[in-house]
Design a protein around this motif. Structure first.
Motif, PDB file in Angstrom:
ATOM      1  N   THR B 310       0.841  -1.191   0.000  1.00  0.00           N
ATOM      2  CA  THR B 310       0.000   0.000   0.000  1.00  0.00           C
ATOM      3  C   THR B 310       0.880   1.247   0.000  1.00  0.00           C
ATOM      4  O   THR B 310       2.037   1.200   0.419  1.00  0.00           O
ATOM      5  CB  THR B 310      -0.886   0.065   1.257  1.00  0.00           C
ATOM      6  N   ASP B 311       0.322   2.369  -0.448  1.00  0.00           N
ATOM      7  CA  ASP B 311       1.056   3.628  -0.402  1.00  0.00           C
ATOM      8  C   ASP B 311       1.450   3.974   1.030  1.00  0.00           C
ATOM      9  O   ASP B 311       2.495   4.553   1.269  1.00  0.00           O
ATOM     10  CB  ASP B 311       0.187   4.762  -0.968  1.00  0.00           C
ATOM     11  N   GLU B 312       0.583   3.630   1.971  1.00  0.00           N
ATOM     12  CA  GLU B 312       0.871   3.967   3.362  1.00  0.00           C
ATOM     13  C   GLU B 312       2.176   3.332   3.823  1.00  0.00           C
ATOM     14  O   GLU B 312       2.923   3.915   4.594  1.00  0.00           O
ATOM     15  CB  GLU B 312      -0.274   3.517   4.282  1.00  0.00           C
ATOM     16  N   LEU B 314       4.574   2.029   1.532  1.00  0.00           N
ATOM     17  CA  LEU B 314       5.612   2.373   0.570  1.00  0.00           C
ATOM     18  C   LEU B 314       6.232   3.735   0.835  1.00  0.00           C
ATOM     19  O   LEU B 314       7.439   3.926   0.712  1.00  0.00           O
ATOM     20  CB  LEU B 314       5.005   2.329  -0.839  1.00  0.00           C
TER      21      LEU B 314
END
Ligand code: SF4
Ligand code: SF4
Ligand code: SF4
Ligand code: SF4
Lengths: 119, 592
Positions: B310-312, B314
């Motif tokens: 997830t972007d969170e 990454l």
């Protein structure tokens, strides 16, 4: 009939009607946006604002009011330099806000392929 | 004896393993770029291949790099890998000697004591008996340590180990069972047939005194075959895939295949699968201090592998490079992360159509302060003072207006957007006709040095530039008796390998106190622009902890060479923090 004047379109915002999706999305992933006190420090220091008509504080206002028509063109001006974040007295993580707005607009316009495994 | 088919589980497992592993290697190779494939073809018949063999032994079997970080952990990995390897090799030689030939059904060497129970006297019989048993004890010692580590990872100086998935549990359980079961197989068999050395025969006799061992033999050997088979089948789907993958990676890397940020290809997978989840990167990461516990490199690698990044996760990383420095496998974790960031953000890069190249001025040297320096005016003043004292014909490029250098965008994965800024700046720098570009921000330095095409222009960090001035006698620095610690900025140290120039320069002005964690092991200030997710409060925790560590050396001040580090540390307000430009500017005398 032309009376030689026009009436201004209303600038009032109907809080029952406007689209909350974007602001809700932003607050979910960057809650610090909530504590902004609109001091304008971010805009004063902004690198992009130094080069072109760009106001990051106003963008926040636009988002909070659900005014998203010109948002895409505006937000694209940010250079992500990070000055706003460092100057902010309330610790608002504006770089993340910018990235999230770009991402959400991109998702909404259907550009961001859903098969992309990164959520 | 018992049905000769008992080794089938082992056989099926082995074949399965080979098919899957080789299939993956082929897939990874096919997915490489054309140039990388040529690199592999050329590399294959060069010295690089021999070098890789040696490296595979050193890292894949002996785990030399883990030893360097942690002796206990190194011994654990080594005894398991190298011990097992020797068991196979020595077992094979033993069987060859027994058969008097190199050719025999291969299960004979794996289950030697099952097949050879009658008294024999082939050459080296006694030696092999002892050797194999000692090797088994060696491996078992590693297994014991592994049990121990699972339950008490502190012993290894490790704060935490990685969490496991279901498949990993099966693999781990099988691995843990293999050698104890083998031990039981061999001692029980020795108890019945006395086909071991006096050690195993003795242990076997002891077991035999409790009850009849005969009915246990067949089930035990079958169990041994089954746990081996299960382990081999599970291996490609668990972290143990790192064993073949790491060796593959060593070869590819030595042949010159590298990860390219902009081109995602299967080399990413070759790296991802090489991670042994040793957890060394977790311990190296400062984010722990701020309670961020799910975004360290090992988790990103795992998420890429499981396709649930997830972007969170990454973007919650400072890209400080501490974990990369510590990783025993040498995985390019920072580049990998940037590659993923490019992928996930590539749909929304900006075009910056408003950018115009501003007025330029002819000069010998261009000074680019950068956004961060504009937030720390005292550094800017010091730089200008130094330039004036040195009598340079300089042009202050971003005195009033200039775009950002582009690095903050790149750290966020926005490479295409950054290119627009890079192009504009490049044009202006080249137009000035300057031969040197001076920056005092390591973030700018890295991008100018690595991503700008500036033919004939030398990019200088101010630590290099000022040191040169001093050496040429163009700047006189008055020494003081202040004691200082020097903080290596991530982008300058681990990022650009500049460690000595700042120190040499500072030593002319004050006394530097060495620290335990500096140079490659230096801390991150916590301010890094690479992390778009971390909150200000969490950044402050990291900065505060680093300052606490500096304070233990009782310095008069902390010196760094990055405006962002300075700004981040200055907030802590426990020790004075200065940029080296300020230190020098405060100590110069005009040369007449
Ligand atoms: S500096 Fe911070 S508090 Fe002030 S307007 Fe900007 S975001 Fe809001
Ligand atoms: S990050 Fe964007 S909004 Fe913030 S100061 Fe830089 S250019 Fe302006
Ligand atoms: S990335 Fe490197 S240090 Fe981290 S767990 Fe994997 S092998 Fe170990
Ligand atoms: S680069 Fe730094 S912040 Fe990121 S995971 Fe590695 S050690 Fe942690």
């Amino acid at each position: 009939m032309d009376f030689g004047y026009t009436t201004l379109e209303t600038r009032s915002i109907d809080y029952d009607k406007f689209d909350r999706k974007l602001i809700e999305y932003l607050l979910q992933y960057e809650p610090s946006l909530l504590v902004c006190m609109a001091c304008g420090g971010c805009t004063a220091t902004c690198s992009a604002g130094n080069l072109v008509d760009f106001n990051i504080r106003r963008i926040q206002l636009m988002v909070k009011r659900g005014e998203t028509d010109t948002l895409k063109a505006e937000i694209d001006k940010c250079m992500l330099c990070g000055k706003c974040m460092l100057i902010c007295p309330r610790g608002v993580n504006l770089r993340n806000v910018v990235m999230l707005i770009k991402k959400k607009l991109s998702i909404d316009s259907g550009q961001l392929a859903t098969k992309n495994n990164i959520k | 004896m018992f049905s000769d088919y008992f080794y089938y589980p082992f056989l099926i497992g082995t074949i399965f393993l080979f098919v899957v592993v080789i299939g993956r290697f082929v897939k990874w190779f096919m997915g490489l770029s054309k140039i990388d494939k040529i690199r592999v073809r050329i590399g294959l018949f060069s010295m690089k291949t021999l070098q890789s063999v040696w490296e595979s032994v050193r890292e894949g079997l002996l785990h030399h790099n883990i030893f360097k970080t942690n002796k206990m952990l190194g011994y654990m990995h080594m005894s398991l890998a190298f011990g097992w390897f020797l068991l196979i090799v020595v077992g094979h030689i033993e069987t060859s000697c027994y058969h008097g030939s190199m050719f025999f059904p291969f299960q004979h060497s794996i289950f030697f004591r099952y097949y050879v129970t009658e008294p024999t006297d082939f050459p080296g019989h006694a030696f092999f008996n002892y050797a194999m048993e000692i090797l088994l004890f060696f491996v078992l010692s590693g297994v014991m340590l592994a049990y121990f580590k699972r339950f008490r990872s502190k012993t290894f100086g490790m704060k935490r180990t990685t969490r496991m998935r279901y498949g990993d549990r099966i693999g781990l359980t099988a691995l843990w069972l293999i050698f104890p079961v083998r031990f039981l197989c061999e001692t029980f068999t020795a108890g019945v047939y006395h086909n071991g050395s006096p050690i195993f025969n003795g242990i076997g006799d002891a077991f035999a005194s409790v009850g009849d061992l005969n009915p246990w033999l067949n089930p035990l050997w079958l169990t041994y075959s089954v746990v081996l088979g299960v382990f081999f089948v599970a291996m490609p789907f668990t972290r143990y895939m790192h064993i073949p993958a790491e060796i593959n990676l060593i070869f590819l890397r030595n042949w010159g295949v590298t990860l390219k940020e902009r081109r995602v290809n299967t080399f990413t997978l070759a790296e991802v699968y090489s991670c042994s989840r040793c957890g060394i990167c977790i311990d190296a990461c400062q984010l722990n201090l701020a309670g961020i516990k799910n975004s360290q490199s090992v988790y990103v690698l795992k998420n890429i592998r499981n396709k649930n990044l997830t972007d969170e996760v990454l973007f919650n990383c400072l890209l400080c490079g501490k974990c990369q420095e510590a990783c025993p496998v040498g995985i390019d974790v920072n580049k990998l992360r940037i590659t993923q960031r490019i992928e996930t953000t590539k749909q929304y890069n900006s075009s910056y159509d408003y950018l115009k190249t501003g007025k330029t001025r002819q000069a010998d040297i261009v000074y680019f302060a950068g956004c961060m320096t504009h937030l720390t005016p005292s550094i800017k003043q010091s730089m200008l003072k130094i330039l004036d004292h040195a009598g340079e014909n300089y042009w202050f490029m971003d005195e009033n207006k200039a775009p950002c250098c582009g690095r903050p965008l790149m750290l966020a994965g926005q490479y295409d957007a950054a290119q627009k800024l890079i192009d504009t700046n490049t044009k202006m720098i080249l137009e000035s006709g300057a031969k040197r570009l001076l920056v005092n921000c390591p973030i700018c330095y890295k991008v100018f040095k690595e991503d700008y095409q500036l033919p004939g222009v030398e990019v200088l960090h101010h630590s290099e530039y000022i040191l040169d001035l001093v050496k040429q006698g163009r700047l006189d620095v008055n020494p003081s008796d202040l004691r200082a610690v020097y903080h290596d900025p991530c982008e300058l140290g681990r990022g650009s390998h500049i460690y000595e120039q700042p120190r040499e320069l500072l030593n002319t002005a004050l006394t530097l106190v060495p620290m335990a964690r500096e140079r490659e092991k230096a801390l991150c200030c916590g301010g890094s622009l690479a992390n778009t997710k971390i909150s200000m409060a969490e950044r402050d925790v990291l900065a505060g902890k680093a300052m606490e560590e500096f304070a233990t050396y009782a310095p008069d001040l902390v010196v760094t060479s990055c405006p962002l580090c300075k700004k981040t540390f200055a907030k802590v307000d426990s020790l004075p923090v200065k940029d080296l430009a300020e230190v020098v500017a405060g100590a110069v005398e005009r040369k007449v």
